[in-house]
Design a protein around this motif. Structure first.
Motif, PDB file in Angstrom:
ATOM      1  N   GLY A  13       0.839  -1.108   0.034  1.00 22.58           N
ATOM      2  CA  GLY A  13       0.284  -0.155  -0.362  1.00 22.58           C
ATOM      3  C   GLY A  13       0.734   1.886  -0.339  1.00 22.58           C
ATOM      4  O   GLY A  13       0.448   2.313  -0.835  1.00 22.58           O
ATOM      5  N   ASP A  14       1.758   0.832   0.711  1.00 22.25           N
ATOM      6  CA  ASP A  14       2.980   2.430   0.948  1.00 22.25           C
ATOM      7  C   ASP A  14       2.690   2.803  -0.606  1.00 22.25           C
ATOM      8  O   ASP A  14       3.423   3.611  -1.144  1.00 22.25           O
ATOM      9  N   ASN A  15       3.828   1.726  -1.943  1.00 22.50           N
ATOM     10  CA  ASN A  15       4.108   1.802  -3.463  1.00 22.50           C
ATOM     11  C   ASN A  15       2.646   2.688  -3.703  1.00 22.50           C
ATOM     12  O   ASN A  15       2.884   3.690  -4.376  1.00 22.50           O
ATOM     13  N   ARG A  16       1.998   2.140  -3.468  1.00 18.91           N
ATOM     14  CA  ARG A  16       0.781   2.329  -4.300  1.00 18.91           C
ATOM     15  C   ARG A  16       0.504   3.744  -3.892  1.00 18.91           C
ATOM     16  O   ARG A  16       0.042   5.186  -4.350  1.00 18.91           O
ATOM     17  N   SER A  17       0.472   4.030  -2.380  1.00 19.35           N
ATOM     18  CA  SER A  17      -0.760   5.587  -1.807  1.00 19.35           C
ATOM     19  C   SER A  17       0.938   6.384  -2.276  1.00 19.35           C
ATOM     20  O   SER A  17       0.289   7.508  -2.707  1.00 19.35           O
ATOM     21  N   LEU A  18       1.986   5.934  -2.725  1.00 18.62           N
ATOM     22  CA  LEU A  18       2.946   7.047  -3.268  1.00 18.62           C
ATOM     23  C   LEU A  18       2.631   7.611  -4.734  1.00 18.62           C
ATOM     24  O   LEU A  18       2.698   8.288  -5.245  1.00 18.62           O
ATOM     25  N   ASP A  49      -1.506   8.394   4.651  1.00 19.13           N
ATOM     26  CA  ASP A  49       0.192   8.310   3.964  1.00 19.13           C
ATOM     27  C   ASP A  49       1.288   9.523   3.505  1.00 19.13           C
ATOM     28  O   ASP A  49       1.974   9.679   3.778  1.00 19.13           O
ATOM     29  N   TYR A  50       0.555  10.732   2.686  1.00 16.49           N
ATOM     30  CA  TYR A  50       1.268  11.264   2.143  1.00 16.49           C
ATOM     31  C   TYR A  50       0.139  12.599   2.045  1.00 16.49           C
ATOM     32  O   TYR A  50      -0.904  12.646   1.931  1.00 16.49           O
ATOM     33  N   PHE A  51       0.229  13.702   2.192  1.00 13.91           N
ATOM     34  CA  PHE A  51       0.150  15.009   1.661  1.00 13.91           C
ATOM     35  C   PHE A  51       0.611  15.527   0.838  1.00 13.91           C
ATOM     36  O   PHE A  51       1.370  15.479   1.144  1.00 13.91           O
ATOM     37  N   VAL A  52      -0.244  15.803   0.148  1.00 12.99           N
ATOM     38  CA  VAL A  52       1.061  16.550  -1.633  1.00 12.99           C
ATOM     39  C   VAL A  52      -0.147  17.772  -1.578  1.00 12.99           C
ATOM     40  O   VAL A  52      -1.264  18.366  -1.558  1.00 12.99           O
ATOM     41  N   ILE A  53       0.725  19.571  -1.449  1.00 13.10           N
ATOM     42  CA  ILE A  53       0.790  19.988  -1.223  1.00 13.10           C
ATOM     43  C   ILE A  53       0.744  21.257  -2.433  1.00 13.10           C
ATOM     44  O   ILE A  53       1.851  20.754  -3.255  1.00 13.10           O
ATOM     45  N   GLY A  54      -0.098  21.799  -3.016  1.00 14.72           N
ATOM     46  CA  GLY A  54       0.237  23.028  -4.745  1.00 14.72           C
ATOM     47  C   GLY A  54      -0.119  23.881  -4.419  1.00 14.72           C
ATOM     48  O   GLY A  54      -1.177  24.232  -3.416  1.00 14.72           O
ATOM     49  N   THR A  55      -0.237  25.447  -4.391  1.00 12.34           N
ATOM     50  CA  THR A  55      -0.670  26.338  -4.685  1.00 12.34           C
ATOM     51  C   THR A  55      -0.887  27.244  -6.143  1.00 12.34           C
ATOM     52  O   THR A  55       0.154  27.040  -7.321  1.00 12.34           O
ATOM     53  N   GLY A  56      -2.294  27.941  -5.722  1.00 11.24           N
ATOM     54  CA  GLY A  56      -2.619  28.069  -7.331  1.00 11.24           C
ATOM     55  C   GLY A  56      -2.833  29.522  -7.490  1.00 11.24           C
ATOM     56  O   GLY A  56      -2.680  30.055  -6.404  1.00 11.24           O
ATOM     57  N   VAL A 100      -3.661   9.460   0.753  1.00 12.37           N
ATOM     58  CA  VAL A 100      -3.084  10.631   0.345  1.00 12.37           C
ATOM     59  C   VAL A 100      -4.500  11.862   0.230  1.00 12.37           C
ATOM     60  O   VAL A 100      -5.432  11.519   0.010  1.00 12.37           O
ATOM     61  N   VAL A 101      -4.202  12.793   0.605  1.00 10.14           N
ATOM     62  CA  VAL A 101      -4.858  14.145   0.801  1.00 10.14           C
ATOM     63  C   VAL A 101      -3.462  14.991   0.079  1.00 10.14           C
ATOM     64  O   VAL A 101      -2.783  15.601   0.654  1.00 10.14           O
ATOM     65  N   CYS A 102      -4.631  15.609  -1.069  1.00 12.21           N
ATOM     66  CA  CYS A 102      -4.236  16.788  -1.681  1.00 12.21           C
ATOM     67  C   CYS A 102      -4.681  18.116  -1.285  1.00 12.21           C
ATOM     68  O   CYS A 102      -5.668  18.214  -1.201  1.00 12.21           O
ATOM     69  N   HIS A 103      -3.891  19.301  -0.329  1.00 11.09           N
ATOM     70  CA  HIS A 103      -4.042  20.218  -0.346  1.00 11.09           C
ATOM     71  C   HIS A 103      -3.655  21.373  -1.302  1.00 11.09           C
ATOM     72  O   HIS A 103      -2.478  21.851  -2.534  1.00 11.09           O
ATOM     73  N   LEU A 104      -5.206  22.158  -1.858  1.00  9.07           N
ATOM     74  CA  LEU A 104      -4.433  23.471  -3.460  1.00  9.07           C
ATOM     75  C   LEU A 104      -4.980  24.211  -2.507  1.00  9.07           C
ATOM     76  O   LEU A 104      -6.299  24.456  -2.119  1.00  9.07           O
ATOM     77  N   PHE A 105      -4.422  25.593  -2.662  1.00  5.97           N
ATOM     78  CA  PHE A 105      -4.306  26.528  -1.636  1.00  5.97           C
ATOM     79  C   PHE A 105      -4.040  27.436  -2.867  1.00  5.97           C
ATOM     80  O   PHE A 105      -3.485  27.692  -3.855  1.00  5.97           O
ATOM     81  N   ASP A 106      -5.358  28.833  -2.715  1.00  6.04           N
ATOM     82  CA  ASP A 106      -4.528  29.547  -2.887  1.00  6.04           C
ATOM     83  C   ASP A 106      -2.891  30.845  -1.913  1.00  6.04           C
ATOM     84  O   ASP A 106      -3.099  30.083  -1.076  1.00  6.04           O
TER      85      ASP A 106
END
Length: 136
Positions: A13-18, A49-56, A100-106
């Protein structure tokens, strides 16, 4: 060598999450998102397992990133989104895929909440050889 002496190997599951996390990060990159990072949360919480963070830079860009992450992870990779928050306000869109949780921010909201500092004990995943520039 006894079982207790063997090095720990990541669970399947770790590989899948990544894979999911890096795919989401690539979508953010492809949509000209900024300040992209993946935080490895596995040793800090059993919830994900992971946070993905990005800014728009705009509401439209955040929506495009959100919708394309859904397309990539659900349609192409066969995963299922468990929840989405903040889409209407479009200052902080949270996409929950379980592991996996994705955080998309201004920009302003990301600076205010400073998730990387809040979760400062999380290791950042080295994305040097993971992300490709759009069009490659």
């Amino acid at each position: 060598m006894t079982d207790s002496e063997k090095p720990e190997t990541p669970a399947a599951g770790d590989n899948r999450s990544l894979q999911l996390a890096t795919a989401a990060a690539q979508v953010i990159e492809d949509n000209k998102g900024r300040d992209i990072c993946i935080l490895d949360m596995r040793h800090l919480t059993p919830i994900f397992d992971y946070f993905v963070i990005g800014t728009g830079g705009s509401r439209r860009q955040l929506h495009a990133m959100s919708e394309e992450i859904d397309d990539k992870l659900e349609k192409e990779m066969g995963d299922r989104r468990m929840g989405r928050e903040g889409y209407d306000e479009s200052r902080w869109i949270l996409l929950d895929y379980g592991t996996v949780v994705c955080h998309l921010f201004d920009e302003e909201t990301r600076e205010y909440f400073q998730l990387e500092q809040l979760w400062g004990d999380a290791k950042k995943v080295d994305m040097t050889n993971i992300l490709r520039s759009p069009g490659e």
